[in-house]
Design a protein around this motif. Sequence first.
Motif, PDB file in Angstrom:
ATOM      1  N   THR A  34       1.030  -1.295   0.108  1.00  0.00           N
ATOM      2  CA  THR A  34       0.023   0.254  -0.022  1.00  0.00           C
ATOM      3  C   THR A  34       0.893   1.161  -0.010  1.00  0.00           C
ATOM      4  N   VAL A  54      -1.729  -4.293 -10.472  1.00  0.00           N
ATOM      5  CA  VAL A  54      -2.234  -2.832  -9.865  1.00  0.00           C
ATOM      6  C   VAL A  54      -3.776  -2.923  -9.501  1.00  0.00           C
ATOM      7  N   SER A  56      -5.058  -0.523  -7.392  1.00  0.00           N
ATOM      8  CA  SER A  56      -5.684   0.937  -7.643  1.00  0.00           C
ATOM      9  C   SER A  56      -4.490   1.774  -7.615  1.00  0.00           C
ATOM     10  N   GLY A  57      -4.689   2.940  -8.091  1.00  0.00           N
ATOM     11  CA  GLY A  57      -3.601   3.934  -7.914  1.00  0.00           C
ATOM     12  C   GLY A  57      -2.848   3.846  -9.486  1.00  0.00           C
ATOM     13  N   ARG A  58      -2.100   4.802  -9.315  1.00  0.00           N
ATOM     14  CA  ARG A  58      -1.209   5.066 -10.737  1.00  0.00           C
ATOM     15  C   ARG A  58       0.244   4.894 -10.287  1.00  0.00           C
ATOM     16  N   GLY A  71      -1.909   1.510 -14.241  1.00  0.00           N
ATOM     17  CA  GLY A  71      -2.941   1.964 -13.437  1.00  0.00           C
ATOM     18  C   GLY A  71      -3.866   0.553 -13.147  1.00  0.00           C
ATOM     19  N   PRO A  72      -4.939   1.001 -12.383  1.00  0.00           N
ATOM     20  CA  PRO A  72      -5.866  -0.397 -12.144  1.00  0.00           C
ATOM     21  C   PRO A  72      -6.123  -1.371 -13.312  1.00  0.00           C
ATOM     22  N   ALA A  88       4.695   5.915  -6.561  1.00  0.00           N
ATOM     23  CA  ALA A  88       3.005   6.078  -6.541  1.00  0.00           C
ATOM     24  C   ALA A  88       2.958   7.422  -7.073  1.00  0.00           C
ATOM     25  N   GLY A  92      -2.104   4.111  -3.832  1.00  0.00           N
ATOM     26  CA  GLY A  92      -2.840   2.918  -4.561  1.00  0.00           C
ATOM     27  C   GLY A  92      -2.012   1.738  -3.840  1.00  0.00           C
TER      28      GLY A  92
END
Length: 106
Positions: A34, A54, A56-58, A71-72, A88, A92
């Motif tokens: 995380t 992935v 979540s996030g970029r 990305g997601p 990050a 994410g």
Amino acid sequence: MPEYLKSFPAVDAGNNVTRQVLSENEAMMVVAFTFAEGGVGALHSHPHIQATYVKSGRFAFTIEGEEFEVGPGDSFVIPSNAEHGCKALEPGVLIDSFTPRRDDFL
């Protein structure tokens, strides 16, 4: 509780990143990382093959000097001993699978 349902605590991995082993055995391990925005997975290498998903996030990733953004829903495999790291771009979660298990995470 059966051994295969054992839970592991989240630990501070440094650089605004926490790490939590989700499941493991001798042959394989699944780990959630995380990241806060700006969190860094410093460049490193290891003998394990790593698959990254992935959640979540970029993220801006570098593998063996090649840079790309993910990305997601994106996923990719990092070969054994390949130098890699990430940053990050927004908060994410990465789900990484390692084979064999990363004993240094236990």
